[in-house]
Motif scaffolding. Structure first.
Motif, PDB file in Angstrom:
ATOM      1  N   GLY A 176       0.820  -1.209   0.000  1.00 60.78           N
ATOM      2  CA  GLY A 176       0.000   0.000   0.000  1.00 60.78           C
ATOM      3  C   GLY A 176       0.850   1.254   0.000  1.00 60.78           C
ATOM      4  N   LEU A 177       0.337   2.274   0.662  1.00 61.71           N
ATOM      5  CA  LEU A 177       0.980   3.581   0.647  1.00 61.71           C
ATOM      6  C   LEU A 177       1.707   3.944   1.938  1.00 61.71           C
ATOM      7  N   GLN A 178       1.530   3.174   2.997  1.00 64.15           N
ATOM      8  CA  GLN A 178       2.078   3.533   4.307  1.00 64.15           C
ATOM      9  C   GLN A 178       3.563   3.872   4.253  1.00 64.15           C
ATOM     10  N   THR A 179       4.383   2.983   3.709  1.00 62.26           N
ATOM     11  CA  THR A 179       5.827   3.194   3.676  1.00 62.26           C
ATOM     12  C   THR A 179       6.182   4.405   2.813  1.00 62.26           C
ATOM     13  N   SER A 180       5.549   4.546   1.678  1.00 60.55           N
ATOM     14  CA  SER A 180       5.817   5.690   0.793  1.00 60.55           C
ATOM     15  C   SER A 180       5.474   7.006   1.475  1.00 60.55           C
ATOM     16  N   ILE A 181       4.396   7.026   2.229  1.00 53.94           N
ATOM     17  CA  ILE A 181       3.994   8.247   2.926  1.00 53.94           C
ATOM     18  C   ILE A 181       4.960   8.550   4.071  1.00 53.94           C
ATOM     19  N   ILE A 182       5.398   7.537   4.802  1.00 55.79           N
ATOM     20  CA  ILE A 182       6.377   7.754   5.868  1.00 55.79           C
ATOM     21  C   ILE A 182       7.659   8.348   5.297  1.00 55.79           C
ATOM     22  N   ILE A 183       8.152   7.790   4.194  1.00 58.74           N
ATOM     23  CA  ILE A 183       9.368   8.325   3.568  1.00 58.74           C
ATOM     24  C   ILE A 183       9.135   9.755   3.096  1.00 58.74           C
ATOM     25  N   SER A 184       7.985  10.005   2.502  1.00 59.77           N
ATOM     26  CA  SER A 184       7.678  11.345   1.992  1.00 59.77           C
ATOM     27  C   SER A 184       7.598  12.385   3.100  1.00 59.77           C
ATOM     28  N   LEU A 185       6.989  12.032   4.216  1.00 57.77           N
ATOM     29  CA  LEU A 185       6.804  12.997   5.301  1.00 57.77           C
ATOM     30  C   LEU A 185       8.023  13.154   6.190  1.00 57.77           C
ATOM     31  N   PHE A 186       8.720  12.063   6.472  1.00 59.34           N
ATOM     32  CA  PHE A 186       9.718  12.094   7.533  1.00 59.34           C
ATOM     33  C   PHE A 186      11.165  11.968   7.068  1.00 59.34           C
ATOM     34  N   SER A 187      11.383  12.032   5.769  1.00 57.44           N
ATOM     35  CA  SER A 187      12.738  12.224   5.244  1.00 57.44           C
ATOM     36  C   SER A 187      12.916  13.717   5.048  1.00 57.44           C
ATOM     37  N   ASP A 188      14.129  14.191   5.210  1.00 54.59           N
ATOM     38  CA  ASP A 188      14.385  15.632   5.131  1.00 54.59           C
ATOM     39  C   ASP A 188      14.591  16.084   3.688  1.00 54.59           C
ATOM     40  N   ARG A 189      13.637  16.868   3.207  1.00 52.48           N
ATOM     41  CA  ARG A 189      13.790  17.504   1.900  1.00 52.48           C
ATOM     42  C   ARG A 189      14.751  18.680   2.052  1.00 52.48           C
ATOM     43  N   ARG A 190      15.501  18.955   1.031  1.00 46.89           N
ATOM     44  CA  ARG A 190      16.432  20.087   1.070  1.00 46.89           C
ATOM     45  C   ARG A 190      15.648  21.384   1.239  1.00 46.89           C
ATOM     46  N   ALA A 191      16.129  22.224   2.147  1.00 51.20           N
ATOM     47  CA  ALA A 191      15.501  23.523   2.392  1.00 51.20           C
ATOM     48  C   ALA A 191      15.717  24.428   1.180  1.00 51.20           C
ATOM     49  N   ARG A 192      14.731  25.258   0.917  1.00 51.01           N
ATOM     50  CA  ARG A 192      14.864  26.249  -0.153  1.00 51.01           C
ATOM     51  C   ARG A 192      15.784  27.373   0.324  1.00 51.01           C
ATOM     52  N   ALA A 193      16.257  28.154  -0.607  1.00 50.89           N
ATOM     53  CA  ALA A 193      17.165  29.253  -0.280  1.00 50.89           C
ATOM     54  C   ALA A 193      16.517  30.267   0.660  1.00 50.89           C
ATOM     55  N   ASN A 244     -12.042   5.390  -3.472  1.00 54.61           N
ATOM     56  CA  ASN A 244     -11.721   4.975  -2.105  1.00 54.61           C
ATOM     57  C   ASN A 244     -10.823   6.004  -1.436  1.00 54.61           C
ATOM     58  N   ILE A 245     -10.895   6.042  -0.118  1.00 56.41           N
ATOM     59  CA  ILE A 245     -10.062   6.953   0.668  1.00 56.41           C
ATOM     60  C   ILE A 245      -9.236   6.123   1.640  1.00 56.41           C
ATOM     61  N   GLU A 246      -7.932   6.367   1.652  1.00 56.41           N
ATOM     62  CA  GLU A 246      -7.050   5.733   2.629  1.00 56.41           C
ATOM     63  C   GLU A 246      -6.633   6.798   3.632  1.00 56.41           C
ATOM     64  N   ASN A 247      -6.800   6.490   4.921  1.00 59.55           N
ATOM     65  CA  ASN A 247      -6.473   7.437   5.991  1.00 59.55           C
ATOM     66  C   ASN A 247      -5.249   6.957   6.769  1.00 59.55           C
ATOM     67  N   ALA A 275      -3.008  14.103  10.093  1.00 55.61           N
ATOM     68  CA  ALA A 275      -3.986  13.166   9.554  1.00 55.61           C
ATOM     69  C   ALA A 275      -3.943  13.338   8.040  1.00 55.61           C
ATOM     70  N   VAL A 276      -3.694  12.245   7.333  1.00 61.91           N
ATOM     71  CA  VAL A 276      -3.562  12.279   5.881  1.00 61.91           C
ATOM     72  C   VAL A 276      -4.681  11.443   5.279  1.00 61.91           C
ATOM     73  N   ALA A 277      -5.451  12.062   4.395  1.00 63.37           N
ATOM     74  CA  ALA A 277      -6.505  11.350   3.661  1.00 63.37           C
ATOM     75  C   ALA A 277      -6.116  11.342   2.186  1.00 63.37           C
ATOM     76  N   VAL A 278      -5.889  10.144   1.668  1.00 64.64           N
ATOM     77  CA  VAL A 278      -5.521   9.985   0.262  1.00 64.64           C
ATOM     78  C   VAL A 278      -6.767   9.545  -0.492  1.00 64.64           C
ATOM     79  N   HIS A 279      -7.281  10.432  -1.333  1.00 62.46           N
ATOM     80  CA  HIS A 279      -8.470  10.152  -2.149  1.00 62.46           C
ATOM     81  C   HIS A 279      -7.999   9.485  -3.434  1.00 62.46           C
ATOM     82  N   ALA A 284      -3.403   9.237  -6.736  1.00 60.56           N
ATOM     83  CA  ALA A 284      -4.534   9.812  -6.001  1.00 60.56           C
ATOM     84  C   ALA A 284      -5.133  10.968  -6.785  1.00 60.56           C
ATOM     85  N   ALA A 285      -6.426  11.181  -6.561  1.00 64.58           N
ATOM     86  CA  ALA A 285      -7.102  12.345  -7.138  1.00 64.58           C
ATOM     87  C   ALA A 285      -6.749  13.592  -6.343  1.00 64.58           C
TER      88      ALA A 285
END
Length: 148
Positions: free
Chosen positions: A27-44, A135-138, A126-130, A108-109
């Motif tokens: 599913g999406l759980q692991t992808s969402i964890i990586i997306s939210l809790f990995s550090d994206r490079r800060a903008r200038a 279907n909606i995954e929460n 709280a993340v709702a993926v439409h 997702a839509a």
């Protein structure tokens, strides 16, 4: 396709085990964890929380397959911020930015993120993926403010 499953404990993530075997996540759980809790490079123009000038980020984002594509979120920038409405607004913005790929890649839509402070020192997401099929995954995440 499956990924090795990650679980979130409020301060970090770990591999999910089933006895001594690694669990898989189709599913999406692991992808969402990586997306939210990995550090994206800060903008200038981002104000950094420390004095070291470290803009963080994943080294491979310097060589994206798709121009501008980045992994992770800028939630780490909030690690020293006060627990006020403006910080929650920014957390929502950063989380939505990190999850925008779900829409861009046709998974997702739309994605809706709601933030909260369920108790002092904890930020809730709280993340709702439409999904495209209607279907909606929460997903629910709480993490300790300073642990970003």
């Amino acid at each position: 396709m499956s990924d090795i499953a990650l679980i979130w404990d409020g301060q970090g993530c770990d591999l999910a085990l089933d006895g001594t075997d690694l669990q898989l996540d189709a599913g999406l759980q692991t992808s969402i964890i990586i997306s939210l809790f990995s550090d994206r490079r800060a903008r200038a123009d981002d104000l950094l929380p420390g004095d070291d000038g470290d803009r963080r980020g994943w080294w491979a984002d310097a060589y994206p397959v798709i121009e501008g594509d980045q992994i992770g979120s800028r939630l780490w920038l909030l690690s020293r911020e006060k627990e006020i409405a403006e910080t929650q607004r920014r957390a929502k913005e950063y989380a939505e930015e990190a999850l925008a790929w779900l829409v861009t890649d046709g998974i997702a839509a739309r994605v809706e993120v709601t933030t909260s402070v369920p108790r002092r020192g904890v930020l809730g997401l709280a993340v709702a993926v439409h999904k495209l099929d209607g279907n909606i995954e929460n997903f629910q995440y709480e993490f300790i403010w300073g642990a970003f």
